[in-house]
Design a protein around this motif. Sequence first.
Motif, PDB file in Angstrom:
ATOM      1  N   ALA A  82       0.834  -1.208   0.000  1.00  0.00           N
ATOM      2  CA  ALA A  82       0.000   0.000   0.000  1.00  0.00           C
ATOM      3  C   ALA A  82       0.866   1.255   0.000  1.00  0.00           C
ATOM      4  O   ALA A  82       0.619   2.199  -0.766  1.00  0.00           O
ATOM      5  CB  ALA A  82      -0.933  -0.019   1.215  1.00  0.00           C
TER       6      ALA A  82
ATOM      7  N   GLU B 205      10.416   3.520   6.084  1.00  0.00           N
ATOM      8  CA  GLU B 205      10.199   2.097   6.392  1.00  0.00           C
ATOM      9  C   GLU B 205      11.080   1.715   7.572  1.00  0.00           C
ATOM     10  O   GLU B 205      12.278   1.976   7.557  1.00  0.00           O
ATOM     11  CB  GLU B 205      10.525   1.245   5.161  1.00  0.00           C
TER      12      GLU B 205
ATOM     13  N   GLY C 298       1.355 -15.573  -0.767  1.00  0.00           N
ATOM     14  CA  GLY C 298       1.110 -16.672  -1.714  1.00  0.00           C
ATOM     15  C   GLY C 298       2.200 -17.726  -1.650  1.00  0.00           C
ATOM     16  O   GLY C 298       2.631 -18.224  -2.691  1.00  0.00           O
TER      17      GLY C 298
ATOM     18  N   ASN D 124       0.046 -13.859  -4.745  1.00  0.00           N
ATOM     19  CA  ASN D 124      -1.225 -13.761  -5.482  1.00  0.00           C
ATOM     20  C   ASN D 124      -1.590 -12.267  -5.506  1.00  0.00           C
ATOM     21  O   ASN D 124      -2.239 -11.762  -4.609  1.00  0.00           O
ATOM     22  CB  ASN D 124      -2.278 -14.607  -4.743  1.00  0.00           C
TER      23      ASN D 124
ATOM     24  N   VAL E 261       8.611   5.467  12.460  1.00  0.00           N
ATOM     25  CA  VAL E 261       7.818   6.640  12.855  1.00  0.00           C
ATOM     26  C   VAL E 261       7.223   6.377  14.234  1.00  0.00           C
ATOM     27  O   VAL E 261       6.565   5.365  14.466  1.00  0.00           O
ATOM     28  CB  VAL E 261       6.707   6.929  11.815  1.00  0.00           C
TER      29      VAL E 261
ATOM     30  N   SER F 226       5.123  -5.580  10.481  1.00  0.00           N
ATOM     31  CA  SER F 226       3.737  -5.147  10.706  1.00  0.00           C
ATOM     32  C   SER F 226       3.386  -5.424  12.171  1.00  0.00           C
ATOM     33  O   SER F 226       2.893  -6.500  12.505  1.00  0.00           O
ATOM     34  CB  SER F 226       2.777  -5.915   9.795  1.00  0.00           C
TER      35      SER F 226
ATOM     36  N   ASP G  61       1.827  -0.527  14.581  1.00  0.00           N
ATOM     37  CA  ASP G  61       2.210   0.829  15.021  1.00  0.00           C
ATOM     38  C   ASP G  61       1.199   1.893  14.598  1.00  0.00           C
ATOM     39  O   ASP G  61       1.048   2.917  15.252  1.00  0.00           O
ATOM     40  CB  ASP G  61       3.564   1.246  14.399  1.00  0.00           C
TER      41      ASP G  61
ATOM     42  N   GLU H 173      -3.847  -2.270   4.995  1.00  0.00           N
ATOM     43  CA  GLU H 173      -4.425  -3.090   6.068  1.00  0.00           C
ATOM     44  C   GLU H 173      -4.600  -2.339   7.384  1.00  0.00           C
ATOM     45  O   GLU H 173      -5.306  -2.815   8.279  1.00  0.00           O
ATOM     46  CB  GLU H 173      -3.536  -4.317   6.267  1.00  0.00           C
TER      47      GLU H 173
ATOM     48  N   LEU I  89      -4.396  -7.990  -1.252  1.00  0.00           N
ATOM     49  CA  LEU I  89      -3.414  -7.143  -1.946  1.00  0.00           C
ATOM     50  C   LEU I  89      -4.121  -6.151  -2.866  1.00  0.00           C
ATOM     51  O   LEU I  89      -3.663  -5.018  -3.031  1.00  0.00           O
ATOM     52  CB  LEU I  89      -2.405  -7.996  -2.719  1.00  0.00           C
TER      53      LEU I  89
HETATM   54  C1  LIG Z   1       1.750 -15.424   4.986  1.00  0.00           C
HETATM   55  C2  LIG Z   1       0.912 -14.404   4.263  1.00  0.00           C
HETATM   56  C3  LIG Z   1       0.525 -14.654   2.953  1.00  0.00           C
HETATM   57  C4  LIG Z   1      -0.281 -13.726   2.281  1.00  0.00           C
HETATM   58  N1  LIG Z   1      -0.591 -13.976   0.977  1.00  0.00           N
HETATM   59  C5  LIG Z   1      -1.370 -13.093   0.301  1.00  0.00           C
HETATM   60  C6  LIG Z   1      -1.642 -13.277  -1.076  1.00  0.00           C
HETATM   61  O1  LIG Z   1      -1.101 -14.175  -1.733  1.00  0.00           O
HETATM   62  N2  LIG Z   1      -2.500 -12.396  -1.669  1.00  0.00           N
HETATM   63  C7  LIG Z   1      -3.069 -11.352  -0.985  1.00  0.00           C
HETATM   64  O2  LIG Z   1      -3.870 -10.616  -1.566  1.00  0.00           O
HETATM   65  N3  LIG Z   1      -2.743 -11.094   0.301  1.00  0.00           N
HETATM   66  C8  LIG Z   1      -1.898 -11.925   0.953  1.00  0.00           C
HETATM   67  N4  LIG Z   1      -1.557 -11.664   2.250  1.00  0.00           N
HETATM   68  C9  LIG Z   1      -2.047 -10.414   2.886  1.00  0.00           C
HETATM   69  C10 LIG Z   1      -1.194  -9.221   2.415  1.00  0.00           C
HETATM   70  O3  LIG Z   1       0.167  -9.544   2.533  1.00  0.00           O
HETATM   71  C11 LIG Z   1      -1.466  -7.962   3.248  1.00  0.00           C
HETATM   72  O4  LIG Z   1      -2.852  -7.710   3.255  1.00  0.00           O
HETATM   73  C12 LIG Z   1      -0.707  -6.766   2.679  1.00  0.00           C
HETATM   74  O5  LIG Z   1       0.686  -6.982   2.781  1.00  0.00           O
HETATM   75  C13 LIG Z   1      -1.076  -5.463   3.396  1.00  0.00           C
HETATM   76  O6  LIG Z   1      -0.306  -4.431   2.819  1.00  0.00           O
HETATM   77  P1  LIG Z   1       0.047  -3.096   3.616  1.00  0.00           P
HETATM   78  O7  LIG Z   1       0.973  -2.334   2.743  1.00  0.00           O
HETATM   79  O8  LIG Z   1      -1.181  -2.457   4.079  1.00  0.00           O
HETATM   80  O9  LIG Z   1       0.791  -3.576   4.923  1.00  0.00           O
HETATM   81  P2  LIG Z   1       2.159  -4.380   5.136  1.00  0.00           P
HETATM   82  O10 LIG Z   1       2.443  -5.258   4.000  1.00  0.00           O
HETATM   83  O11 LIG Z   1       2.024  -4.983   6.485  1.00  0.00           O
HETATM   84  O12 LIG Z   1       3.269  -3.237   5.150  1.00  0.00           O
HETATM   85  C14 LIG Z   1       3.349  -2.283   6.183  1.00  0.00           C
HETATM   86  C15 LIG Z   1       4.772  -1.748   6.243  1.00  0.00           C
HETATM   87  O13 LIG Z   1       4.824  -0.688   7.196  1.00  0.00           O
HETATM   88  C16 LIG Z   1       6.025  -0.791   7.935  1.00  0.00           C
HETATM   89  N5  LIG Z   1       5.855  -0.114   9.221  1.00  0.00           N
HETATM   90  C17 LIG Z   1       5.062  -0.505  10.245  1.00  0.00           C
HETATM   91  N6  LIG Z   1       5.143   0.364  11.258  1.00  0.00           N
HETATM   92  C18 LIG Z   1       6.016   1.332  10.875  1.00  0.00           C
HETATM   93  C19 LIG Z   1       6.527   2.504  11.502  1.00  0.00           C
HETATM   94  N7  LIG Z   1       6.170   2.860  12.739  1.00  0.00           N
HETATM   95  N8  LIG Z   1       7.410   3.280  10.828  1.00  0.00           N
HETATM   96  C20 LIG Z   1       7.807   2.922   9.571  1.00  0.00           C
HETATM   97  N9  LIG Z   1       7.371   1.821   8.937  1.00  0.00           N
HETATM   98  C21 LIG Z   1       6.479   1.040   9.579  1.00  0.00           C
HETATM   99  C22 LIG Z   1       6.224  -2.293   8.075  1.00  0.00           C
HETATM  100  O14 LIG Z   1       7.556  -2.620   8.380  1.00  0.00           O
HETATM  101  C23 LIG Z   1       5.780  -2.783   6.705  1.00  0.00           C
HETATM  102  O15 LIG Z   1       6.843  -2.825   5.794  1.00  0.00           O
HETATM  103  C24 LIG Z   1      -0.716 -12.543   2.930  1.00  0.00           C
HETATM  104  C25 LIG Z   1      -0.291 -12.288   4.242  1.00  0.00           C
HETATM  105  C26 LIG Z   1       0.519 -13.199   4.900  1.00  0.00           C
HETATM  106  C27 LIG Z   1       0.979 -12.900   6.302  1.00  0.00           C
END
Ligand SMILES: Cc1cc2nc3c(=O)[nH]c(=O)nc-3n(C[C@H](O)[C@H](O)[C@H](O)COP(=O)(O)OP(=O)(O)OC[C@H]3O[C@@H](n4cnc5c(N)ncnc54)[C@H](O)[C@@H]3O)c2cc1C
Length: 433
Positions: free
Chosen positions: A11, A30, A43, A48, A131, A193, A196, A403, A416
Motif C-alpha cells: 500500500a 520504512e 502466496g 497472489n 515513525v 507489521s 504501530d 491493512e 493485496l
Molecule cells: C503469509 C501471508 C501470505 C499472504 N498472501 C497473500 C496473497 O497471496 N495475496 C493477498 O492478496 N494477500 C496476501 N496476504 C495479505 C497481504 O500480505 C497484506 O494484506 C498486505 O501486505 C497489506 O499491505 P500493507 O501495505 O497495508 O501492509 P504491510 O504489508 O504490512 O506493510 C506495512 C509496512 O509498514 C512498515 N511499518 C510498520 N510500522 C512502521 C513505523 N512505525 N514506521 C515505519 N514503517 C512502519 C512495516 O515494516 C511494513 O513494511 C498474505 C499475508 C501473509 C501474512
Amino acid sequence: MDVIVIGAGPAGMMAAGTAAEQGARVMLLEKMEQPGRKLAITGKGRCNITNLKDWEAFSPHVHPLKRYFKPAFYQFSSEDTVKFFNDIGLPTVLERGTRVYPASQRAFDVIDAMKSWLERLGVQTVYNCRVMKFITEGNATLRSSVDSANSKNENHLRITAVKVAGADGEIRLLEADHFILATGGKSYPRTGSTGDGYPLASALGHTVEPLFPTLTALMPVNYDRRLEGVQLRNVRLDLYTEQVLRRSEEGELFFTNLGIEGPIGFRVSRQAVVALNKGQRVALHLNLKPALTREQLMARWERESVADPSCRVGAGAGSGFVVGELPLRLKRYMPEALIAPFTKYLAESGLHPVDGMLKWIFPIGSFGDWARAVVTAGGISMKEVDLHTMRSKVVVNLSFAGEVLDLDADSGGYNLQIAFATGRVAGKHSNGV
Ligand SMILES: Cc1cc2nc3c(=O)[nH]c(=O)nc-3n(C[C@H](O)[C@H](O)[C@H](O)COP(=O)(O)OP(=O)(O)OC[C@H]3O[C@@H](n4cnc5c(N)ncnc54)[C@H](O)[C@@H]3O)c2cc1C
C-alpha cells in the motif's frame, strides 16, 4: 517534502509512487531494512497479486462492509492492478481463472519491480526509520466531508512533522505538507507489521475498530494430534456458531500443528473468530464426501458389504462392519492418516461410519494468534475516512492506505487488491484535494 508515506508495504509503495507520478516530492519511511517484507511471503512466496473477479463477484469477499472498498476499487480495479504491473515491467499469469501471479512465480520480483518504479520516479526511500509520533497543530474535529480548500485558514488538526527513530537510535523530525499512513496490520509481526499505525492514528483522534486475527487456524477442543499434516481435497466445511449454520465452504483443508487451516479453513475463520471472541459456541462440521448424498454413500457402503462377506458380520449392528476390519474398509474412503482419529471419533460419537464421514464434528476452542494469522481485521474506522480519496476526516493533511484500515478480505488476492487500490487512491489525492 510534499508527501511523507509511512510504511513500505504494497500500500505504501503504491501510494508513494502514485504521489510522485503527480509531481510531488515524496519520502517513503520504512522501519525495516528492506521494503515489502510481508509481500515477500505472500502466496507462499509466489504472491497472489490480485483477483480478476468483477465487483459483483469480488465484493462478497470484502469485510466488514463491501461499500467501504467500492469507491477505491472503481478507481483502481483488479484489471488496473494487472495493467500497472505489466506497465512497470512485471509480466503476470492467471491461475484458476481469476487469480493473478507474477509470471516468474516469485514474490520478490513484485517487490523489485515496485522498487525500480519508485527509484525511477525519484521517491526517496529511507529504511531503518521508525515513525514514533505525529507532531500536530490545530484541533481535532470530525469533518463530515473532506474540504481541504479552506482548511489552511481554519483551525483544523494538521500534522506538521513526524518524529522518527533511526537504526542508531537517532531521533529526528521530518516535515511535509501531507502524510500517508500505510503501516499495515499486526499479524506476522516479524515482517515489520506490528500495529504501530493504530496508536499513531488514535493519538490524532481517530477511532480504531477492535482488532482481531483473521485467515487464521482454528484449534479444535481436544485436538487429536495424529491429524497434523493431513491435507484433504474436495471436502466441505460447515461453520456453526451457537448451533446455527453460518457458512459452508468446499475445497482444500489442512490439519496443522495449529489446528484446522487451508483455504476453506481460512474462509470460515473470520466468522469463527468473531463468535469465539463473543464467547459463543463454535463448531466445524467436516464432510469428507460432499459430492454424495447419505443415500448414495450408504448404498456404496452396503454394496461393498455384500461384495466382501467379512464386512457383513459383526459388532456394529446394521452398520455392516466388523470393528477390527473397519480401518481396512475406510482406506477406500479416506487417507490412511485420517483413519485412526476417525475411528476414535466414531467410537466416541456412536455414529455409523457413513454418518461420521458426512458429519465429523470439531468443537473449536481457540484460534491462531497474531504470529501466524494472515490478516488483521478491524483497524482505523472507515467512517472517519473519505472513501473516494482515502483522506482523513479528522486531520486535514493525512490519508490512509492498506491493512491499517478497517478493511480486510478472504484469501485469493483480495487483500493485496485492497492494498494496491487504497494506496493508488491515497497517492492520487495526496496533493491538494
Ligand atoms: C503469509 C501471508 C501470505 C499472504 N498472501 C497473500 C496473497 O497471496 N495475496 C493477498 O492478496 N494477500 C496476501 N496476504 C495479505 C497481504 O500480505 C497484506 O494484506 C498486505 O501486505 C497489506 O499491505 P500493507 O501495505 O497495508 O501492509 P504491510 O504489508 O504490512 O506493510 C506495512 C509496512 O509498514 C512498515 N511499518 C510498520 N510500522 C512502521 C513505523 N512505525 N514506521 C515505519 N514503517 C512502519 C512495516 O515494516 C511494513 O513494511 C498474505 C499475508 C501473509 C501474512
